[in-house]
Design a protein around this motif. Structure first.
Motif, PDB file in Angstrom:
ATOM      1  N   GLY A 276     -85.098  -5.121  33.169  1.00  0.00           N
ATOM      2  CA  GLY A 276     -83.916  -4.360  32.846  1.00  0.00           C
ATOM      3  C   GLY A 276     -82.908  -4.272  33.974  1.00  0.00           C
ATOM      4  O   GLY A 276     -81.830  -3.716  33.786  1.00  0.00           O
ATOM      5  N   SER A 277     -83.253  -4.815  35.117  1.00  0.00           N
ATOM      6  CA  SER A 277     -82.286  -4.805  36.217  1.00  0.00           C
ATOM      7  C   SER A 277     -82.550  -5.988  37.128  1.00  0.00           C
ATOM      8  O   SER A 277     -83.683  -6.478  37.239  1.00  0.00           O
ATOM      9  CB  SER A 277     -82.365  -3.509  37.016  1.00  0.00           C
ATOM     10  N   LEU A 278     -81.503  -6.444  37.769  1.00  0.00           N
ATOM     11  CA  LEU A 278     -81.639  -7.571  38.680  1.00  0.00           C
ATOM     12  C   LEU A 278     -82.522  -7.206  39.861  1.00  0.00           C
ATOM     13  O   LEU A 278     -83.314  -8.019  40.332  1.00  0.00           O
ATOM     14  CB  LEU A 278     -80.267  -8.010  39.185  1.00  0.00           C
ATOM     15  N   ASN A 279     -82.374  -5.996  40.341  1.00  0.00           N
ATOM     16  CA  ASN A 279     -83.163  -5.574  41.495  1.00  0.00           C
ATOM     17  C   ASN A 279     -84.655  -5.744  41.249  1.00  0.00           C
ATOM     18  O   ASN A 279     -85.349  -6.410  42.015  1.00  0.00           O
ATOM     19  CB  ASN A 279     -82.863  -4.101  41.817  1.00  0.00           C
ATOM     20  N   LYS A 280     -85.111  -5.111  40.185  1.00  0.00           N
ATOM     21  CA  LYS A 280     -86.550  -5.154  39.925  1.00  0.00           C
ATOM     22  C   LYS A 280     -87.016  -6.568  39.606  1.00  0.00           C
ATOM     23  O   LYS A 280     -88.079  -7.003  40.042  1.00  0.00           O
ATOM     24  CB  LYS A 280     -86.897  -4.212  38.773  1.00  0.00           C
ATOM     25  N   ALA A 281     -86.205  -7.265  38.816  1.00  0.00           N
ATOM     26  CA  ALA A 281     -86.589  -8.627  38.462  1.00  0.00           C
ATOM     27  C   ALA A 281     -86.663  -9.488  39.717  1.00  0.00           C
ATOM     28  O   ALA A 281     -87.585 -10.290  39.879  1.00  0.00           O
ATOM     29  CB  ALA A 281     -85.593  -9.217  37.473  1.00  0.00           C
ATOM     30  N   ALA A 282     -85.696  -9.312  40.603  1.00  0.00           N
ATOM     31  CA  ALA A 282     -85.683 -10.107  41.832  1.00  0.00           C
ATOM     32  C   ALA A 282     -86.948  -9.840  42.630  1.00  0.00           C
ATOM     33  O   ALA A 282     -87.576 -10.764  43.143  1.00  0.00           O
ATOM     34  CB  ALA A 282     -84.450  -9.759  42.662  1.00  0.00           C
TER      35      ALA A 282
ATOM     36  N   LEU B 187     -80.536 -13.827  42.363  1.00  0.00           N
ATOM     37  CA  LEU B 187     -80.766 -13.759  40.930  1.00  0.00           C
ATOM     38  C   LEU B 187     -79.453 -13.586  40.182  1.00  0.00           C
ATOM     39  O   LEU B 187     -79.230 -14.202  39.137  1.00  0.00           O
ATOM     40  CB  LEU B 187     -81.713 -12.599  40.628  1.00  0.00           C
ATOM     41  N   SER B 188     -78.589 -12.775  40.746  1.00  0.00           N
ATOM     42  CA  SER B 188     -77.286 -12.553  40.116  1.00  0.00           C
ATOM     43  C   SER B 188     -76.537 -13.870  39.947  1.00  0.00           C
ATOM     44  O   SER B 188     -76.034 -14.181  38.865  1.00  0.00           O
ATOM     45  CB  SER B 188     -76.473 -11.590  40.986  1.00  0.00           C
TER      46      SER B 188
ATOM     47  N   LEU C 217     -75.803 -13.855  28.492  1.00  0.00           N
ATOM     48  CA  LEU C 217     -77.128 -13.460  28.038  1.00  0.00           C
ATOM     49  C   LEU C 217     -77.324 -11.960  28.135  1.00  0.00           C
ATOM     50  O   LEU C 217     -78.124 -11.387  27.388  1.00  0.00           O
ATOM     51  CB  LEU C 217     -78.184 -14.165  28.886  1.00  0.00           C
ATOM     52  N   PHE C 218     -76.602 -11.339  29.059  1.00  0.00           N
ATOM     53  CA  PHE C 218     -76.770  -9.900  29.263  1.00  0.00           C
ATOM     54  C   PHE C 218     -75.408  -9.211  29.268  1.00  0.00           C
ATOM     55  O   PHE C 218     -74.402  -9.786  29.657  1.00  0.00           O
ATOM     56  CB  PHE C 218     -77.457  -9.621  30.602  1.00  0.00           C
ATOM     57  N   ASP C 219     -75.428  -7.961  28.835  1.00  0.00           N
ATOM     58  CA  ASP C 219     -74.297  -7.087  29.073  1.00  0.00           C
ATOM     59  C   ASP C 219     -74.567  -6.335  30.362  1.00  0.00           C
ATOM     60  O   ASP C 219     -75.625  -5.721  30.526  1.00  0.00           O
ATOM     61  CB  ASP C 219     -74.131  -6.100  27.911  1.00  0.00           C
ATOM     62  N   ARG C 220     -73.625  -6.393  31.270  1.00  0.00           N
ATOM     63  CA  ARG C 220     -73.792  -5.712  32.551  1.00  0.00           C
ATOM     64  C   ARG C 220     -73.307  -4.281  32.457  1.00  0.00           C
ATOM     65  O   ARG C 220     -72.291  -4.002  31.830  1.00  0.00           O
ATOM     66  CB  ARG C 220     -72.979  -6.398  33.647  1.00  0.00           C
ATOM     67  N   SER C 221     -74.022  -3.413  33.091  1.00  0.00           N
ATOM     68  CA  SER C 221     -73.528  -2.049  33.254  1.00  0.00           C
ATOM     69  C   SER C 221     -74.128  -1.517  34.542  1.00  0.00           C
ATOM     70  O   SER C 221     -74.948  -2.195  35.165  1.00  0.00           O
ATOM     71  CB  SER C 221     -73.946  -1.171  32.084  1.00  0.00           C
TER      72      SER C 221
ATOM     73  N   GLN D  90     -76.083   0.728  34.596  1.00  0.00           N
ATOM     74  CA  GLN D  90     -77.439   1.132  34.246  1.00  0.00           C
ATOM     75  C   GLN D  90     -78.406  -0.035  34.376  1.00  0.00           C
ATOM     76  O   GLN D  90     -79.610   0.152  34.393  1.00  0.00           O
ATOM     77  CB  GLN D  90     -77.522   1.633  32.797  1.00  0.00           C
ATOM     78  N   GLY D  91     -77.844  -1.223  34.391  1.00  0.00           N
ATOM     79  CA  GLY D  91     -78.706  -2.402  34.436  1.00  0.00           C
ATOM     80  C   GLY D  91     -78.227  -3.445  33.459  1.00  0.00           C
ATOM     81  O   GLY D  91     -77.086  -3.409  32.999  1.00  0.00           O
TER      82      GLY D  91
END
Lengths: 292, 292
Positions: free
Chosen positions: A19-25, A35-36, A50-54, A56-57
């Motif tokens: 759900g977030s780039l941070n955690k996925a990275a 990753l971004s 592929l994703f909507d950015r906000s 929130q994640g």
DNA sequence: CATAGGTTATTCATTTTCGTATATTGGCAG
DNA sequence: CTGCCAATATACGAAAATGAATAACCTATG
């Protein structure tokens, strides 16, 4: 005519999961900027996002969502390959990961593992101590000691016996608060119970004596704490007979027979013939003194 | 607990397929040294080697072989994702790949494709001309014109009709060598046949008049050459009535009715609703004058 | 209303990876 | 036997990807 490499789909799946780039990275051992950018590249190549950015994640777009299922299939196969790899690695060097709950890790393993390590100096054992059943599918662990019948498909289990349960307390506690002799009296005592773990609730319901976690005064899912609390006269706990005996806790007879917990030694089918894993399982089966 | 990224398995599969680092590198758009090093890395991480090296190329070890099947499964899913992606890309820019045999590419497409390109200036059409049926599965092409019923699963086919076949030759040839009027006479002539293509053998067998490719004096699988040879009085060929008429070749009546070839317009199910692909298919269905 | 905590995107020096060119090996044909 | 061809492995300069630091932004919370 391949548009993208397979790694992109692995990224996509992991970002969607976390759900977030941070955690996925972090889970991919990459940095967030990397990753971004990679995701941007992928979306550019695909021509749609592929994703909507906000703030929130990241949340999947419809398009992204439509690809996830296939990514999951790919992941399952990839995990299968990795199990196959570790299953075929018959060398006696390297690591074996053992998943156990904290109670076993704390009170049963320490006395036997050194012998195993002495027998196999090239082998390193990693112990994953958690009351969550870690996944043998994803190879979070190679071997697991479980106190419940294995539910997952594709697991190979050896039943080691069972541990008897009972109510116990320290002598000092009982001297001070009295010895309960029936279920009703028990409820007036300081009971050590669980927080989110539902195993006790389910077990007691089967026994026709439904207990809620809320009935207990001191709650934690961290089982070693139960024992240590009881040793320091903290109250009455449910625990293994052998463990209680070891700490000189006294058994209470309240007219209830608690169901015994089965003990299983599990590993994934794909790695059952692996030499290292076999070795550890055989050793545990022989030396583990969990059962009475 | 993931050991390797998915890309490694893609590499493994491709190297195994190509049998050499050179070819695999080319197919992956990488250089040979890069692939060599990446493979070394992978083997190091796995702790065992995947290929036996020789100056002949790479051959899989038992270990490597045991992983290939799973890699193939991964590939199929990855290809599915890519089809899904291109299926959902509804923009009218980009490319559409059309697979046809050389005959169609040479004699039928040129007169109609310019109109299509004029109607859709943002769209680029890539024509894959080959008498090998290119894979719609692997997205080697998006659309295919086929002269046989589609065998693959997951294909969507539109039957456009059929082309009549016949024996033809130029007037000059017939003037010089005579006009055959029965199958036996035909065999004494200079027939233009196929090399490795088995379609004619199979077709004639069905007709109860089994011909071997060896019965023909001038053999090639490159069909346009047949026609051009016939135009230059090279002999008797089997071809489309419409094409023969266009080049003023004369039809021979030898008392045999050749089976007509069906004409199919195919695409993969996953991309059948794609706008670009739809557009091209509709256009072809309308303008293609293949059928009589 | 302001602050804290989390998010993604951007910058830039650094590290890593890549590809060209080259070395080296082994089989095959004449 | 010798030269040729195609294979993998290696060296090094060039290019690309990476990550720490930072900016910019939104939400929840007190």
């Amino acid at each position: 005519m391949t548009i993208t490499d397979w790694q992109s789909w692995q990224m996509l799946l992991q970002i969607a999961r976390c759900g977030s780039l941070n955690k996925a990275a972090e889970s991919l051992n990459l940095s967030q900027p990397t990753l971004s950018r990679q995701l941007q590249l992928l979306e550019m190549r695909l021509g749609q996002s592929l994703f909507d950015r906000s703030t929130q994640g990241m949340t999947l777009t419809h398009f992204g969502e439509s690809l996830i299922e296939s990514c999951e299939k790919m992941e399952q196969i990839a995990q299968g390959i990795e199990r196959q790899v570790s299953g075929q690695d018959q060398s006696l060097t390297g690591r074996v990961r053992l998943s156990v709950n904290e109670l076993v890790a704390q009170y049963y393993l320490p006395e036997i593992l050194p012998a195993f390590m002495a027998q196999n100096p090239e082998l390193s054992v990693e112990v994953v101590a958690s009351n969550q059943a870690t996944s043998l599918d994803k190879r979070d662990a190679d071997v697991a000691i479980r106190m419940f019948a294995p539910q997952q498909q594709d697991l190979v289990a050896r039943r080691l016996g069972e541990v008897s349960l009972g109510f116990f307390a320290s002598k000092a506690y009982l001297d001070q608060y009295g010895v309960p002799d029936c279920p009703e009296a028990l409820l007036k005592h300081r009971l050590l119970g669980y927080d989110r773990d539902k195993q006790l609730e389910q077990g007691s319901a089967q026994l026709g004596w439904p207990l809620k976690n809320e009935d207990f005064l001191l709650r934690t899912d961290f089982q070693p704490l139960h024992l240590e609390l009881a040793r320091y006269d903290g109250g009455i706990l449910i625990s293994h007979k052998t463990l209680a005996a070891r700490f000189e806790l006294l058994a209470l007879d309240v007219g209830l027979t608690l169901p015994a917990l089965p003990v299983y030694l599990c590993c994934h089918r794909d790695v059952q013939h692996n030499r290292r894993i076999r070795l550890l399982m055989d050793f545990l089966a022989e030396h583990l003194t969990l059962t009475d």
